[in-house]
Design an enzyme around this catalytic site. Structure first.
Site, PDB file in Angstrom:
ATOM      1  N   PHE A   1       0.861  -1.186   0.000  1.00 34.88           N
ATOM      2  CA  PHE A   1       0.000   0.000   0.000  1.00 34.88           C
ATOM      3  C   PHE A   1       0.898   1.237   0.000  1.00 34.88           C
ATOM      4  O   PHE A   1       1.876   1.285   0.740  1.00 34.88           O
ATOM      5  CB  PHE A   1      -0.867  -0.055   1.254  1.00 34.88           C
ATOM      6  CG  PHE A   1      -2.000   0.917   1.270  1.00 34.88           C
ATOM      7  CD1 PHE A   1      -3.194   0.626   0.625  1.00 34.88           C
ATOM      8  CD2 PHE A   1      -1.890   2.121   1.941  1.00 34.88           C
ATOM      9  CE1 PHE A   1      -4.254   1.517   0.654  1.00 34.88           C
ATOM     10  CE2 PHE A   1      -2.947   3.022   1.972  1.00 34.88           C
ATOM     11  CZ  PHE A   1      -4.133   2.721   1.326  1.00 34.88           C
TER      12      PHE A   1
ATOM     13  N   ASP B   1       2.725  -6.066   7.698  1.00 35.52           N
ATOM     14  CA  ASP B   1       1.526  -5.237   7.756  1.00 35.52           C
ATOM     15  C   ASP B   1       0.329  -6.179   7.576  1.00 35.52           C
ATOM     16  O   ASP B   1       0.218  -6.869   6.554  1.00 35.52           O
ATOM     17  CB  ASP B   1       1.570  -4.165   6.658  1.00 35.52           C
ATOM     18  CG  ASP B   1       0.434  -3.165   6.806  1.00 35.52           C
ATOM     19  OD1 ASP B   1      -0.653  -3.573   7.263  1.00 35.52           O
ATOM     20  OD2 ASP B   1       0.628  -1.988   6.451  1.00 35.52           O
TER      21      ASP B   1
ATOM     22  N   TYR C   1     -10.274  -0.569  11.195  1.00 31.05           N
ATOM     23  CA  TYR C   1     -11.540  -0.132  10.595  1.00 31.05           C
ATOM     24  C   TYR C   1     -11.922  -0.992   9.410  1.00 31.05           C
ATOM     25  O   TYR C   1     -12.982  -0.812   8.832  1.00 31.05           O
ATOM     26  CB  TYR C   1     -11.465   1.347  10.181  1.00 31.05           C
ATOM     27  CG  TYR C   1     -10.211   1.717   9.424  1.00 31.05           C
ATOM     28  CD1 TYR C   1     -10.090   1.423   8.076  1.00 31.05           C
ATOM     29  CD2 TYR C   1      -9.132   2.323  10.070  1.00 31.05           C
ATOM     30  CE1 TYR C   1      -8.931   1.724   7.384  1.00 31.05           C
ATOM     31  CE2 TYR C   1      -7.976   2.645   9.384  1.00 31.05           C
ATOM     32  CZ  TYR C   1      -7.875   2.340   8.038  1.00 31.05           C
ATOM     33  OH  TYR C   1      -6.728   2.632   7.360  1.00 31.05           O
ATOM     34  N   LYS C   2     -11.050  -1.935   9.005  1.00 29.69           N
ATOM     35  CA  LYS C   2     -11.374  -2.815   7.877  1.00 29.69           C
ATOM     36  C   LYS C   2     -12.134  -4.033   8.413  1.00 29.69           C
ATOM     37  O   LYS C   2     -13.268  -3.911   8.836  1.00 29.69           O
ATOM     38  CB  LYS C   2     -10.089  -3.179   7.128  1.00 29.69           C
ATOM     39  CG  LYS C   2      -9.493  -1.955   6.413  1.00 29.69           C
ATOM     40  CD  LYS C   2      -8.123  -2.171   5.802  1.00 29.69           C
ATOM     41  CE  LYS C   2      -7.658  -0.887   5.114  1.00 29.69           C
ATOM     42  NZ  LYS C   2      -6.215  -0.870   4.853  1.00 29.69           N
TER      43      LYS C   2
ATOM     44  N   ARG D   1     -12.869  -4.252  -6.884  1.00 30.99           N
ATOM     45  CA  ARG D   1     -12.490  -5.056  -5.714  1.00 30.99           C
ATOM     46  C   ARG D   1     -13.728  -5.373  -4.874  1.00 30.99           C
ATOM     47  O   ARG D   1     -14.548  -4.494  -4.606  1.00 30.99           O
ATOM     48  CB  ARG D   1     -11.480  -4.235  -4.913  1.00 30.99           C
ATOM     49  CG  ARG D   1     -10.828  -4.953  -3.788  1.00 30.99           C
ATOM     50  CD  ARG D   1      -9.730  -4.087  -3.197  1.00 30.99           C
ATOM     51  NE  ARG D   1     -10.267  -2.952  -2.448  1.00 30.99           N
ATOM     52  CZ  ARG D   1      -9.617  -2.311  -1.482  1.00 30.99           C
ATOM     53  NH1 ARG D   1      -8.394  -2.685  -1.157  1.00 30.99           N
ATOM     54  NH2 ARG D   1     -10.159  -1.288  -0.859  1.00 30.99           N
TER      55      ARG D   1
HETATM   56  C1  LIG Z   1      -5.574   0.461   4.721  1.00 27.23           C
HETATM   57  C2  LIG Z   1      -4.097   0.420   4.737  1.00 27.23           C
HETATM   58  C3  LIG Z   1      -3.347   1.474   5.304  1.00 27.23           C
HETATM   59  C4  LIG Z   1      -4.016   2.714   5.814  1.00 27.23           C
HETATM   60  O1  LIG Z   1      -3.206   3.462   6.670  1.00 27.23           O
HETATM   61  P1  LIG Z   1      -3.851   4.553   7.629  1.00 27.23           P
HETATM   62  O2  LIG Z   1      -2.715   5.234   8.259  1.00 27.23           O
HETATM   63  O3  LIG Z   1      -4.739   3.808   8.600  1.00 27.23           O
HETATM   64  O4  LIG Z   1      -4.701   5.462   6.790  1.00 27.23           O
HETATM   65  C5  LIG Z   1      -1.974   1.324   5.361  1.00 27.23           C
HETATM   66  N1  LIG Z   1      -1.355   0.218   4.884  1.00 27.23           N
HETATM   67  C6  LIG Z   1      -2.047  -0.802   4.315  1.00 27.23           C
HETATM   68  C7  LIG Z   1      -1.330  -2.000   3.827  1.00 27.23           C
HETATM   69  C8  LIG Z   1      -3.438  -0.717   4.216  1.00 27.23           C
HETATM   70  O5  LIG Z   1      -4.106  -1.698   3.633  1.00 27.23           O
END
Ligand SMILES: *Cc1c(COP(=O)(O)O)cnc(C)c1O
Length: 391
Positions: A107, A178, A203-204, A350
């Protein structure tokens, strides 16, 4: 467990991988917390209502889902910050090495945070980004830390946690996972993997609500040697001594930074109670059943969509993605008809499969609506082709 969630009538929600829905009881718990704790107790709430202990208490609830021992997970802040904390600690642990290894499926914020840290350290570090399938081979003894996301946010492809961690350790590198798309989606045994760090968001799949705090896991045998880069007062050994000198708190307490988001934590703590009833192996089996059904239906009726996720369910997290060049518009057409997924550039549609609140009827229903949109080109209108800010 559909009855445990507030889902709008007629909506098929295939986006729990991005923002989980509202569990029943959360709104009432948060309202009561605001009125009875904040409203009535005011500052006494930090002690009498246990606000100060909440970040680790909720961390322990998450720990149970990812195979982390009690006392090894801390909540707070955002995932981007937790990535920074883990990576800065890892680079200090391997100060003789200069390479951070990640992959192009990661990400963007993970890569941005790594680049920002490297720039500001100004010690000649390098972020090396390879294709996901090349990660294992790219680990050598120049690598200080391997920072990768277990489940690819676009395609759902899963990295082999044990194999990559073993490879990293064999080369003397620190391993950071992660778990943004793993926690609450697939069984994880972070302690069993022996990785030093894991981070994730809530939050996911964990349904903690928009802006819910992130989490960080640190392996117990190394945590007391970590010198936190983000050395905020609540990670101090004795915050209320107000000492001039920073001394890190015991264990994972040092991963705290500042004042915790108490209201968000109240929502998350209530949402986490649902997981007491969930067996992660059963959940995984149900998720695979739903995903396989969706792929079969879509491939039967939508020849213009090509599978972007691994075909082997063992290689896939809890989401299924398809390539389609007009995927953004097609997703808008789906959303307008009550089927909520999302779009990830450049061309990925998705869909998240979250068995806590989805069943086979939802899956066949969503596939039927998608088939109609594709067959009749219902996506091909200016209204769906114009992009909004959040996709
Ligand atoms: C959703 C997601 C994030 C989001 O980061 P925030 O700091 O919570 O906005 C970061 N890394 C990955 C791999 C994600 O899927």
């Amino acid at each position: 467990m559909k009855h445990c969630f507030e889902l709008p009538e007629g909506m098929i929600y295939l986006d729990g991988n991005s923002l989980g829905p509202l569990p029943k009881g959360v709104a009432e718990t948060v309202a009561a917390m605001i009125i009875e704790q904040w409203g009535a107790n005011l500052i006494k709430g930090w002690n009498v209502d246990g606000w100060m202990a909440q970040p680790s208490r909720v961390g322990d609830m998450i720990g149970r889902l990812i195979g982390a021992p009690q006392g090894s997970v801390m909540t707070g802040d955002t995932l981007s910050l937790k990535v920074y904390q883990a990576l800065s600690a890892a680079l200090q642990m391997r100060s003789d090495r200069k390479v951070v290894l990640s992959d192009s499926g990661n990400f963007p914020t993970d890569l941005y945070m790594a680049e920002g840290l490297i720039r500001h350290l100004n010690h000649g570090h390098e972020l090396r980004v390879v294709a996901p399938e090349e990660v294992a081979d790219a680990i050598d003894d120049s690598v200080a830390a391997v920072l990768i996301t277990q489940v690819d946010y676009r395609t759902g492809r899963v990295h082999d946690m044990d194999a990559i961690t073993a490879k990293a350790h064999g080369a003397g590198a620190v391993m950071i996972w992660d778990l943004a798309h793993s926690a609450g989606a697939i069984p994880v045994d972070i302690d069993g993997s022996n990785a030093e760090f894991a981070v994730g968001c809530t939050y996911k799949y964990l349904n903690g609500g928009p802006g819910a705090p992130a989490f960080i896991y640190v392996r117990s045998d190394i945590v007391d040697d970590i010198d936190p880069a983000l050395s905020g007062w609540l990670g101090h050994e004795a915050p209320f001594a107000f000492d001039r000198d920073y001394r890190p708190g015991a264990g994972v307490e040092r991963m705290r930074i500042g004042t915790p988001p108490v209201i968000q934590l109240a929502a998350l703590e209530q949402a986490m109670k649902l997981w007491d009833q969930v067996d992660m192996d059963d959940l995984r089996a149900a998720s695979i059943r739903l995903s396989e059904l969706f792929i079969a239906e879509v491939e039967k009726t939508c020849p213009d969509l090509t599978l972007a996720s691994p075909r082997d369910p063992a290689q896939r997290g809890s989401q299924v993605s398809f390539h389609f060049e007009n995927g953004y518009a097609a997703m808008q057409a789906l959303i307008a008809r009550g089927v909520i997924g999302d779009f990830r550039a450049p061309d990925i549609m998705r869909f998240g499969f979250t068995p806590l609140y989805l069943d086979e009827g939802d899956v066949t229903g969503a596939a039927a609506i998608l088939a109609e949109i594709m067959r009749d080109r219902l996506w091909d209108t200016p209204q769906y082709l114009a992009r909004q800010r959040v996709t």
